[in-house]
Motif scaffolding. Sequence first.
Motif, PDB file in Angstrom:
ATOM      1  N   ARG A 195      45.525  38.062  54.534  1.00  0.00           N
ATOM      2  CA  ARG A 195      44.269  37.733  53.872  1.00  0.00           C
ATOM      3  C   ARG A 195      44.217  38.518  52.556  1.00  0.00           C
ATOM      4  O   ARG A 195      44.399  39.724  52.552  1.00  0.00           O
ATOM      5  N   LEU A 196      43.998  37.804  51.478  1.00  0.00           N
ATOM      6  CA  LEU A 196      43.982  38.425  50.152  1.00  0.00           C
ATOM      7  C   LEU A 196      42.577  38.361  49.568  1.00  0.00           C
ATOM      8  O   LEU A 196      41.896  37.349  49.711  1.00  0.00           O
ATOM      9  N   ASN A 197      42.161  39.440  48.914  1.00  0.00           N
ATOM     10  CA  ASN A 197      40.849  39.495  48.278  1.00  0.00           C
ATOM     11  C   ASN A 197      41.003  39.772  46.792  1.00  0.00           C
ATOM     12  O   ASN A 197      41.869  40.545  46.381  1.00  0.00           O
ATOM     13  N   PHE A 198      40.139  39.155  46.011  1.00  0.00           N
ATOM     14  CA  PHE A 198      40.116  39.374  44.571  1.00  0.00           C
ATOM     15  C   PHE A 198      39.031  40.370  44.193  1.00  0.00           C
ATOM     16  O   PHE A 198      37.998  40.466  44.859  1.00  0.00           O
ATOM     17  N   ARG A 199      39.273  41.075  43.093  1.00  0.00           N
ATOM     18  CA  ARG A 199      38.238  41.803  42.362  1.00  0.00           C
ATOM     19  C   ARG A 199      38.088  41.044  41.053  1.00  0.00           C
ATOM     20  O   ARG A 199      39.076  40.592  40.477  1.00  0.00           O
TER      21      ARG A 199
END
Length: 190
Positions: free
Chosen positions: A94-98
């Motif tokens: 699971r990848l999250n952006f800023r």
Amino acid sequence: MVGKINRRLTTILAADIVSYSKHMSTDEEGTLETLKRHMTAIEPIITAQNGRIFDTAGDAFLAEFKSTVEAVRAAIQIQEAVEISNQSPDVDPRLNFRIGINVGDIIDEDGRLYGDGINVACRLEGLANPGNICVSGSVYELVKNKLSYRFHAMGEQHVKNIAEPISTFSLLSDYDANALNHLEVAEASN
């Protein structure tokens, strides 16, 4: 001889995946697949809000918007789309952006953009929490009465290679807003 420099004011959205190198070192193929999945959802959001991606580098991208309100809306929709995509059982990792957003004067050289306005957006992205959005004071002033989202003042921030401190605001998610409301109530009762 240098040709005429084409300058203009625009809104820049800078986005980057949190811990991308770490994810790539443990699962290159899965990380790349998740990144592609997220970008497939992100690109139409940017287009729908009258923006365009003008630069990419691995897990990061820069987008330009004529409207600051549309840039913030796009950022919110991007974070929501990524959160939904991450909930799918076949997404691993699971990848999250800023995301950072700034309004600034830029140089446009045949569609390629340069300038301090872009650099500030990139520094704001680095100040955002994973899955969140950090905006400059200029962005906040343009959207504060036009969107139904709350912002939390983060104060003046000194960031690498930017001479002046930047006034910063974090977009509050529903969870953040509820937590802040509870904190404000607790502080008021003391």
